[in-house]
Design a protein around this motif. Structure first.
Motif, PDB file in Angstrom:
ATOM      1  N   ILE A 282       0.897  -1.202   0.042  1.00  0.00           N
ATOM      2  CA  ILE A 282      -0.007  -0.184   0.122  1.00  0.00           C
ATOM      3  C   ILE A 282       0.863   1.300   0.029  1.00  0.00           C
ATOM      4  O   ILE A 282       0.736   2.480  -0.756  1.00  0.00           O
ATOM      5  CB  ILE A 282      -1.028  -0.015   1.218  1.00  0.00           C
ATOM      6  CG1 ILE A 282      -1.719  -1.413   1.121  1.00  0.00           C
ATOM      7  CG2 ILE A 282      -1.863   1.118   1.352  1.00  0.00           C
ATOM      8  CD1 ILE A 282      -2.798  -1.531  -0.008  1.00  0.00           C
ATOM      9  N   LYS A 283       2.193   1.240   0.696  1.00  0.00           N
ATOM     10  CA  LYS A 283       2.926   2.434   0.845  1.00  0.00           C
ATOM     11  C   LYS A 283       3.508   2.549  -0.557  1.00  0.00           C
ATOM     12  O   LYS A 283       3.709   3.783  -1.047  1.00  0.00           O
ATOM     13  CB  LYS A 283       4.053   2.061   1.723  1.00  0.00           C
ATOM     14  CG  LYS A 283       3.296   1.909   3.262  1.00  0.00           C
ATOM     15  CD  LYS A 283       4.379   1.983   4.284  1.00  0.00           C
ATOM     16  CE  LYS A 283       3.928   1.780   5.810  1.00  0.00           C
ATOM     17  NZ  LYS A 283       5.069   1.697   6.643  1.00  0.00           N
ATOM     18  N   GLU A 284       3.872   1.566  -1.219  1.00  0.00           N
ATOM     19  CA  GLU A 284       4.397   1.778  -2.557  1.00  0.00           C
ATOM     20  C   GLU A 284       3.654   2.231  -3.469  1.00  0.00           C
ATOM     21  O   GLU A 284       3.915   3.256  -4.245  1.00  0.00           O
ATOM     22  CB  GLU A 284       4.986   0.295  -3.172  1.00  0.00           C
ATOM     23  CG  GLU A 284       5.627   0.183  -4.390  1.00  0.00           C
ATOM     24  CD  GLU A 284       5.989  -1.141  -4.957  1.00  0.00           C
ATOM     25  OE1 GLU A 284       6.344  -1.224  -5.974  1.00  0.00           O
ATOM     26  OE2 GLU A 284       5.800  -2.250  -4.166  1.00  0.00           O
ATOM     27  N   ILE A 285       2.244   1.888  -3.437  1.00  0.00           N
ATOM     28  CA  ILE A 285       1.242   2.486  -4.445  1.00  0.00           C
ATOM     29  C   ILE A 285       0.962   3.806  -4.248  1.00  0.00           C
ATOM     30  O   ILE A 285       0.958   4.660  -5.054  1.00  0.00           O
ATOM     31  CB  ILE A 285       0.001   1.476  -4.396  1.00  0.00           C
ATOM     32  CG1 ILE A 285       0.289   0.246  -5.051  1.00  0.00           C
ATOM     33  CG2 ILE A 285      -1.192   2.409  -5.271  1.00  0.00           C
ATOM     34  CD1 ILE A 285      -1.150  -0.378  -4.873  1.00  0.00           C
ATOM     35  N   ALA A 286       0.952   4.284  -2.684  1.00  0.00           N
ATOM     36  CA  ALA A 286       0.946   5.725  -2.457  1.00  0.00           C
ATOM     37  C   ALA A 286       1.893   6.511  -3.039  1.00  0.00           C
ATOM     38  O   ALA A 286       1.839   7.641  -3.531  1.00  0.00           O
ATOM     39  CB  ALA A 286       0.813   5.806  -0.860  1.00  0.00           C
ATOM     40  N   ARG A 361      -4.436   1.328  -6.013  1.00  0.00           N
ATOM     41  CA  ARG A 361      -4.495   1.375  -4.706  1.00  0.00           C
ATOM     42  C   ARG A 361      -5.927   0.592  -4.299  1.00  0.00           C
ATOM     43  O   ARG A 361      -5.731  -0.134  -3.145  1.00  0.00           O
ATOM     44  CB  ARG A 361      -4.523   2.974  -4.384  1.00  0.00           C
ATOM     45  CG  ARG A 361      -4.611   2.862  -2.746  1.00  0.00           C
ATOM     46  CD  ARG A 361      -4.663   4.421  -2.252  1.00  0.00           C
ATOM     47  NE  ARG A 361      -4.634   4.453  -0.748  1.00  0.00           N
ATOM     48  CZ  ARG A 361      -3.760   4.725   0.038  1.00  0.00           C
ATOM     49  NH1 ARG A 361      -2.448   4.803  -0.384  1.00  0.00           N
ATOM     50  NH2 ARG A 361      -3.881   4.798   1.430  1.00  0.00           N
ATOM     51  N   ARG A 362      -7.033   1.025  -4.798  1.00  0.00           N
ATOM     52  CA  ARG A 362      -8.213   0.179  -4.140  1.00  0.00           C
ATOM     53  C   ARG A 362      -8.097  -1.179  -4.422  1.00  0.00           C
ATOM     54  O   ARG A 362      -8.584  -1.896  -3.468  1.00  0.00           O
ATOM     55  CB  ARG A 362      -9.353   1.043  -4.990  1.00  0.00           C
ATOM     56  CG  ARG A 362      -9.594   2.365  -4.653  1.00  0.00           C
ATOM     57  CD  ARG A 362     -11.027   2.846  -5.119  1.00  0.00           C
ATOM     58  NE  ARG A 362     -11.385   2.608  -6.712  1.00  0.00           N
ATOM     59  CZ  ARG A 362     -10.949   3.718  -7.595  1.00  0.00           C
ATOM     60  NH1 ARG A 362     -10.489   4.691  -7.190  1.00  0.00           N
ATOM     61  NH2 ARG A 362     -11.284   3.319  -8.813  1.00  0.00           N
ATOM     62  N   LYS A 363      -7.576  -1.379  -5.707  1.00  0.00           N
ATOM     63  CA  LYS A 363      -7.409  -3.201  -5.704  1.00  0.00           C
ATOM     64  C   LYS A 363      -6.468  -3.594  -4.932  1.00  0.00           C
ATOM     65  O   LYS A 363      -6.735  -4.557  -4.365  1.00  0.00           O
ATOM     66  CB  LYS A 363      -7.153  -3.201  -7.250  1.00  0.00           C
ATOM     67  CG  LYS A 363      -6.830  -4.797  -7.546  1.00  0.00           C
ATOM     68  CD  LYS A 363      -6.505  -4.816  -9.128  1.00  0.00           C
ATOM     69  CE  LYS A 363      -5.970  -6.210  -9.537  1.00  0.00           C
ATOM     70  NZ  LYS A 363      -5.679  -6.351 -10.707  1.00  0.00           N
ATOM     71  N   ALA A 364      -5.413  -2.887  -4.660  1.00  0.00           N
ATOM     72  CA  ALA A 364      -4.308  -3.324  -3.746  1.00  0.00           C
ATOM     73  C   ALA A 364      -4.806  -3.568  -2.126  1.00  0.00           C
ATOM     74  O   ALA A 364      -4.613  -4.526  -1.630  1.00  0.00           O
ATOM     75  CB  ALA A 364      -3.149  -2.554  -3.674  1.00  0.00           C
ATOM     76  N   GLU A 365      -5.659  -2.754  -1.613  1.00  0.00           N
ATOM     77  CA  GLU A 365      -6.369  -2.557  -0.507  1.00  0.00           C
ATOM     78  C   GLU A 365      -7.299  -3.691  -0.350  1.00  0.00           C
ATOM     79  O   GLU A 365      -7.190  -4.529   0.532  1.00  0.00           O
ATOM     80  CB  GLU A 365      -6.880  -1.244  -0.239  1.00  0.00           C
ATOM     81  CG  GLU A 365      -5.930  -0.229   0.226  1.00  0.00           C
ATOM     82  CD  GLU A 365      -6.867   1.140   0.246  1.00  0.00           C
ATOM     83  OE1 GLU A 365      -8.241   1.118   0.228  1.00  0.00           O
ATOM     84  OE2 GLU A 365      -6.320   2.263   0.660  1.00  0.00           O
ATOM     85  N   ASP A 366      -8.083  -4.016  -1.382  1.00  0.00           N
ATOM     86  CA  ASP A 366      -8.889  -5.355  -1.198  1.00  0.00           C
ATOM     87  C   ASP A 366      -8.213  -6.497  -1.187  1.00  0.00           C
ATOM     88  O   ASP A 366      -8.431  -7.565  -0.475  1.00  0.00           O
ATOM     89  CB  ASP A 366      -9.898  -5.388  -2.673  1.00  0.00           C
ATOM     90  CG  ASP A 366     -10.731  -3.996  -2.602  1.00  0.00           C
ATOM     91  OD1 ASP A 366     -11.091  -3.535  -1.511  1.00  0.00           O
ATOM     92  OD2 ASP A 366     -11.419  -3.796  -3.559  1.00  0.00           O
ATOM     93  N   ALA A 367      -7.029  -6.458  -2.123  1.00  0.00           N
ATOM     94  CA  ALA A 367      -6.104  -8.050  -1.964  1.00  0.00           C
ATOM     95  C   ALA A 367      -5.439  -7.900  -0.708  1.00  0.00           C
ATOM     96  O   ALA A 367      -5.367  -9.164  -0.035  1.00  0.00           O
ATOM     97  CB  ALA A 367      -5.138  -8.002  -3.089  1.00  0.00           C
ATOM     98  N   VAL A 368      -5.018  -6.894   0.082  1.00  0.00           N
ATOM     99  CA  VAL A 368      -4.248  -7.123   1.404  1.00  0.00           C
ATOM    100  C   VAL A 368      -5.480  -7.653   2.345  1.00  0.00           C
ATOM    101  O   VAL A 368      -5.126  -8.286   3.110  1.00  0.00           O
ATOM    102  CB  VAL A 368      -3.675  -5.650   1.514  1.00  0.00           C
ATOM    103  CG1 VAL A 368      -3.388  -5.568   2.906  1.00  0.00           C
ATOM    104  CG2 VAL A 368      -2.473  -5.634   0.793  1.00  0.00           C
TER     105      VAL A 368
END
Length: 457
Positions: A282-286, A361-368
């Motif tokens: 998440i930090k990387e995508i930010a 970011r939204r996709k990564a948050e869901d995956a996390v």
């Protein structure tokens, strides 16, 4: 009999060779520490950080003025001369330093004047300072600084992943060794049954086929032991490879003491939120979103005219065509009035990349969140599986004991004893698998929630 020097050396080698080949006993923290230094993935991540730092230093140079020097020397085919005409005024020639013939009263042809020597040279130093381009330079520096941040985050991700992979391989090796120990114990139990069956056969208490069944059971248990030892060898090679060493390296993990117990767990919702707040992905995508935002500003900066302050000093061959010394200061400006909209549409391209990063970011948050939930459920189910497996071992042991007693009283056959022994071996294997599944499930939950082991920090 006296020992010769050669025989004594061979005996020493035979005694010391097994000691030198003994596997190196390492704890989990030691294995992780070695992997973080020698694993190729860590070396790649470190080089990526070095490359990002170098790019940042390159971009930082855009703020400074550009000092440029040009120099040249030429040898022409010949020197270049031309005659000049003088005009007589009051018996004197203008443009010349001497008096002409007063009788003709005509313009006098002077001696040829050297316009260019055969050898010429020139040297020029120019100092240019960008002014309007500083906006673009600033945004380029922002992009490269964020590139360093992203590379640092990726290195932390690599450290976490390598640490978890080593942890997984470490406990899988311990699990494989425990499975081999279960298989070896099975061989011992079946061997005892074979001896018992042979004794009973010799007494005439059982038939020949009862001994054959026991011997077939022994062959099957020996095959399982061979396969279990092969799994140990492969697991040891995988751990050594993750540590950055040769697969032939003998690594012996330290056995765990006692049975693992399930740790208190956060509610699944809190575990998911912690994962979103702390995971490096998440930090990387930010950081990528910040990069894309800076990219939009950089694309807009290319729309303004390019203005530079310039200073120049020139030395060259002295001739009628040029001054030996000259200098100037001033400013230059250029503006691409029309270029088919390439710069304008570059802004749209940057905006699209920004929107893509936000969506990622939204996709990564869901995956996390899903990863944390799966890991949370994995710990819960593994803890429950241990209790079931423990009860199964107790029941299988009692069943095996009963079948042995019945065989001793000739109330059953070797087939019944071997069947009970197979069930006991299976139950013991499932119990060992459940123990290590719980350990790895807890390690996986820590990884999914963004927690890093001390060895990986």
């Amino acid at each position: 009999m006296k020992l010769t020097t050669t025989r004594l050396a061979l005996i020493c080698i035979a005694i010391l060779a097994p000691l030198s080949a003994r596997a190196e006993s390492l704890s989990l923290d030691q294995c992780v520490a070695i992997a973080l230094k020698e694993n190729p993935d860590m070396a790649s991540a470190n080089y990526e950080v070095d490359a990002a730092v170098a790019k940042k230093n390159v971009a930082r140079g855009g703020y400074s003025p550009r000092l440029k020097m040009d120099a040249g020397v030429q040898r022409w085919d010949s020197e270049f001369s031309a005659p000049l005409f003088g005009v007589l005024l009051d018996n004197k020639c203008s443009n010349c330093a001497w008096t002409t013939n007063p009788q003709t009263q005509q313009p006098a042809l002077l001696d040829p004047f050297l316009l260019r020597p055969q050898w010429t040279w020139s040297a020029s130093v120019t100092l240019a300072q960008p002014i309007a381009a500083l906006w673009t330079v600033r945004e380029a520096n922002v992009l490269t600084k964020l590139g360093v941040d992203i590379a640092e985050i990726k290195r932390k991700e690599a450290r976490r992943d390598v640490a978890f992979q080593v942890t997984e391989a470490y406990y899988r090796l311990l699990e494989a060794k425990s499975m081999a120990a279960v298989a070896e114990k099975s061989v011992d139990q079946v061997t005892a049954q074979v001896k018992r069956a042979r004794t009973f056969f010799e007494r005439g208490a059982v038939a020949r086929n009862d001994v054959l069944r026991a011997e077939l059971g022994l062959a099957a248990s020996q095959q399982r032991l061979i396969q279990a030892n092969g799994v140990v060898s492969l697991a040891r090679g995988r751990l050594a490879t993750l540590m950055g060493r040769s697969p032939d390296t003998e690594v012996d993990p330290v056995d765990i003491v006692g049975e693992p117990t399930a740790q208190p767990l956060l509610p699944v919702g809190q575990a998911e939120q912690q994962a979103v707040d702390t995971r490096f992905e998440i930090k990387e995508i930010a950081a990528h979103i910040e990069q894309a935002t800076a990219g939009v500003r950089m694309a807009k900066s290319k729309m303004v005219p390019q203005v530079n302050a310039v200073a120049n000093y020139t030395r060259q061959t002295s001739s009628l065509l040029g001054l030996p010394k000259s200098w100037f200061i001033g400013a230059t400006a250029s503006w691409d009035i029309w270029e088919g909209g390439s710069t304008y549409y570059g802004i749209d391209d940057s905006k699209a990349q920004l929107a893509q990063a936000v969506a990622a970011r939204r996709k990564a948050e869901d995956a996390v969140r899903l990863d944390a939930r799966n890991a949370h459920v994995g710990v819960t189910t593994s803890a429950e599986a241990i209790e079931v497996a423990k009860q199964a071992v107790e029941q299988a042991e009692e069943n095996f004991r009963i079948e042995q007693k019945r065989y001793e009283s000739t109330s059953n056959t070797s087939f019944d004893v071997l069947d009970a022994e197979t069930q006991l071996t299976t139950a013991r294997g499932q119990h060992q698998a459940a123990l290590y599944d719980l350990i790895l499930a807890q390690a996986n939950l820590d990884r999914a929630m963004g927690e890093i082991t001390k060895a990986a920090q």
